[in-house]
Structure formats: C-alpha cells, structure tokens
Motif scaffolding. Structure first.
Motif, PDB file in Angstrom:
ATOM      1  N   ILE A 192      34.835  29.758 -16.186  1.00  0.00           N
ATOM      2  CA  ILE A 192      34.555  28.584 -16.447  1.00  0.00           C
ATOM      3  C   ILE A 192      33.597  28.728 -17.654  1.00  0.00           C
ATOM      4  O   ILE A 192      33.445  29.188 -18.084  1.00  0.00           O
ATOM      5  CB  ILE A 192      33.082  28.546 -15.053  1.00  0.00           C
ATOM      6  N   HIS A 193      33.787  27.400 -18.152  1.00  0.00           N
ATOM      7  CA  HIS A 193      33.169  26.649 -19.127  1.00  0.00           C
ATOM      8  C   HIS A 193      31.925  26.903 -19.071  1.00  0.00           C
ATOM      9  O   HIS A 193      30.642  27.126 -18.065  1.00  0.00           O
ATOM     10  CB  HIS A 193      33.251  25.621 -19.161  1.00  0.00           C
ATOM     11  N   PRO A 194      31.379  27.484 -20.009  1.00  0.00           N
ATOM     12  CA  PRO A 194      29.791  27.725 -20.230  1.00  0.00           C
ATOM     13  C   PRO A 194      28.602  26.879 -20.607  1.00  0.00           C
ATOM     14  O   PRO A 194      27.394  27.208 -19.892  1.00  0.00           O
ATOM     15  CB  PRO A 194      29.443  28.623 -21.795  1.00  0.00           C
ATOM     16  N   TYR A 195      29.270  25.488 -20.623  1.00  0.00           N
ATOM     17  CA  TYR A 195      28.653  24.523 -20.878  1.00  0.00           C
ATOM     18  C   TYR A 195      28.573  23.239 -20.130  1.00  0.00           C
ATOM     19  O   TYR A 195      27.564  22.589 -19.698  1.00  0.00           O
ATOM     20  CB  TYR A 195      28.200  23.595 -21.792  1.00  0.00           C
ATOM     21  N   LEU A 196      29.058  23.362 -19.318  1.00  0.00           N
ATOM     22  CA  LEU A 196      30.097  22.862 -17.767  1.00  0.00           C
ATOM     23  C   LEU A 196      30.049  23.041 -16.545  1.00  0.00           C
ATOM     24  O   LEU A 196      31.061  23.334 -16.537  1.00  0.00           O
ATOM     25  CB  LEU A 196      31.159  21.255 -18.008  1.00  0.00           C
ATOM     26  N   PRO A 197      29.343  24.026 -15.184  1.00  0.00           N
ATOM     27  CA  PRO A 197      29.802  24.703 -14.841  1.00  0.00           C
ATOM     28  C   PRO A 197      31.146  24.304 -14.074  1.00  0.00           C
ATOM     29  O   PRO A 197      31.346  25.412 -12.293  1.00  0.00           O
ATOM     30  CB  PRO A 197      27.691  25.215 -13.939  1.00  0.00           C
ATOM     31  N   ASP A 198      30.852  23.262 -13.671  1.00  0.00           N
ATOM     32  CA  ASP A 198      31.659  22.499 -12.699  1.00  0.00           C
ATOM     33  C   ASP A 198      32.991  22.679 -12.996  1.00  0.00           C
ATOM     34  O   ASP A 198      34.650  22.141 -12.945  1.00  0.00           O
ATOM     35  CB  ASP A 198      31.337  21.429 -12.118  1.00  0.00           C
ATOM     36  N   THR A 199      33.673  22.705 -14.279  1.00  0.00           N
ATOM     37  CA  THR A 199      34.293  22.924 -15.065  1.00  0.00           C
ATOM     38  C   THR A 199      35.434  24.255 -15.466  1.00  0.00           C
ATOM     39  O   THR A 199      34.441  25.187 -16.222  1.00  0.00           O
ATOM     40  CB  THR A 199      34.762  21.988 -16.361  1.00  0.00           C
ATOM     41  N   PHE A 200      36.796  24.468 -14.864  1.00  0.00           N
ATOM     42  CA  PHE A 200      36.715  25.910 -15.846  1.00  0.00           C
ATOM     43  C   PHE A 200      38.295  25.698 -16.816  1.00  0.00           C
ATOM     44  O   PHE A 200      38.800  24.399 -16.508  1.00  0.00           O
ATOM     45  CB  PHE A 200      37.614  26.849 -14.691  1.00  0.00           C
ATOM     46  N   TYR A 201      38.543  26.659 -17.297  1.00  0.00           N
ATOM     47  CA  TYR A 201      39.773  26.266 -18.128  1.00  0.00           C
ATOM     48  C   TYR A 201      40.943  26.396 -17.152  1.00  0.00           C
ATOM     49  O   TYR A 201      41.472  27.203 -16.858  1.00  0.00           O
ATOM     50  CB  TYR A 201      39.821  27.368 -19.364  1.00  0.00           C
TER      51      TYR A 201
END
Length: 285
Positions: A192-201
């Motif tokens: 999970i992106h550390p600054y975009l909780p709704d986005t994963f790598y």
C-alpha cells in the motif's frame, strides 16, 4: 551555527533560504575577484596545502593570481560563481565549459549547503549548455564531497608539478539513460502506498544505493517488466522522470531495452496520476 544546519532548505530561482538567512548564488564579477581570491587562499592555506610540495604551492598561487584569472575569464571562458550571505562571499566555484577548476567553501560555512548550492547552480548551467559529462581534478580534501553528489573516479591518483589530484567525472542525468544499475526494492508489488492509502503498488519500486540525487537522498527508481514482488533488481535505465515542481527525478529500470513507451506509462501511471512531469526515454539506434 548548528541550528542553521538543521533548518530546512528551500531553493527558489537559485536563492537558497535557510530559515531567515538568504544564501544567494550568483556570478562573481571583477569587483569581487579579490574577495574570491582571498577566500580561496584562506581555505587552501588552512586545509589543503598539506597535499602540495613547495613547487605545487607556488604553481597554485600562480593559477589564482588576479591577472591569471582575468586572462582565463577573457580568453578561456572561465566562469566564477559564489555563495553570498548578506553580501559576504562564503564559497567559490570556477569552471571552464565542462571542467571544474576551483571549488572552495569558507570553513565557517561548511556543512550548511554552500557546496551543494554551487554544484546545483553549475549543473543547471551545464544542462542548458548541452554538456553531458563534467570532469574535475579533485584534491584529496574534497574527493568524498564530490563522490557524495555522484562524481566517480576515472583514473589513478596523479602527482604532477608538486600537486596531487584524483581525476573524477559526473554524468548528467540524460547520460544515465542506458546505464546498468542495481535497485534495492523497498516498495514491492502489492504494498500500500504510504501517502495514498487507496493505492497499492502494481510495479516494484525502490532506490539505487550508490547514487545520491542533489537532495542528498538515494536515487529512486521504478522497475518495469517484472510482475511479482522482488527484493532487488539489476537492469538498464530506459527512462528518466523529470518532475516540474521539484528538482528530483525518478528512473525507470528494465531488464530489456525492447519496450513500448505506452506500456511503460500504463504500468507507472497509477503512481504518477495528476503529477506534472516529463519523461526522457532511452533511444535505440
């Protein structure tokens, strides 16, 4: 002095703000030439002359005589830039085209970003001039400083005319295209992106541990063409992302140079959505 070292640095049109102190980076004119020479002499005599023989010291003083510098300014395109705090000169960098010839920072201001500011100014000028590689004959005193900002040794230590120096070079960013690098993955696929909780790598991302950018951080990179979580990766730089709102870049590294730009953009797009950027691509003849 130590407090200044902890204050965040802002770079605005070659003006570096450190708290309430303004460090101005600009060309040194002929009126300020004596001040520049005095600063160079002061640093040399206090910290650098130990690596020179008597012959070397004499040769050094000849090179920084006012008449010599003026001649080089007029005939060899020597440019001198300095860092100024309230009109006090705190650092000097001299260069002729792609070669750094002088690099001195007043000891009282070392560790406060003067050297970094000088190098940033010169690198921007070099990019605008189309220079692809910068070279310098580094003294032992500043070798580690140059290495910190991405310079690398290109030959054996040279002892010549009483002076000892190490030939070094710095490849500007576009030269990184096509380079083979080692990436340490700190954001694997699925994280999970550390600054975009709704986005994963959806791709692996990481950093290149032996290359620093001009913000003193490791060079960041995306990995293209590998679709499972990994811990490290060796590959070729096929693209460089240039962000329009900051000086840092991100490299795109792949295990192949046979790629389609649209495919790469599709892979990284979810992580760069809405960001104003340009991408420089590796061109294969």
């Amino acid at each position: 002095m130590h407090i200044l070292n902890l204050i965040k640095v802002f770079n605005i049109d070659n003006i570096i703000l450190k708290g309430i102190i303004i460090v101005d980076v600009r060309r040194i004119d002929l009126v300020q030439l004596n001040e520049a020479i005095n600063l160079i002499k002061k640093v040399f005599e206090e910290y650098e002359h130990f690596d020179y023989t008597k012959e070397g010291i004499n040769n050094f003083y000849k090179e920084i005589k006012k008449e010599t510098l003026i001649k080089k300014i007029n005939n060899e395109n020597l440019k001198l830039i300095g860092t100024f705090i309230e009109e006090r000169l705190t650092g000097v960098l001299g260069y002729i085209d792609n070669r750094i010839t002088l690099f001195y920072v007043d000891y009282d201001y070392q560790g406060l970003g003067m050297g970094k500011a000088l190098l940033q100014y010169y690198l921007e000028d070099a990019k605008l001039s189309g220079i692809r590689q910068i070279v310098v004959n580094s003294t032992l005193l500043v070798k580690e400083i140059f290495e910190k900002y991405g310079f690398f040794v290109t030959g054996e230590t040279v002892k010549e005319k009483g002076m000892t120096y190490i030939p070094m070079a710095y490849n500007l960013l576009n030269v990184a295209l096509g380079s083979f690098v080692n990436v340490i993955v700190d954001a694997p696929i699925g994280m999970i992106h550390p600054y975009l909780p709704d986005t994963f790598y959806e791709i692996n991302a990481g950093f290149i541990s032996d290359i620093l950018n001009m913000d003193d951080d490791f060079q960041e990179a995306y990995i293209y063409g590998v679709y499972k979580p990994i811990e490290k990766f060796n590959g070729t730089v096929i693209g460089i992302i240039h962000y329009k709102d900051r000086d840092t870049t991100k490299w795109i590294v792949s295990n192949t140079i046979d790629f389609k730009i649209d495919d790469v953009i599709n892979d990284i797009g979810h992580l760069e959505y809405g960001v104003d950027l340009d991408i420089e691509w590796l061109k294969i003849n």
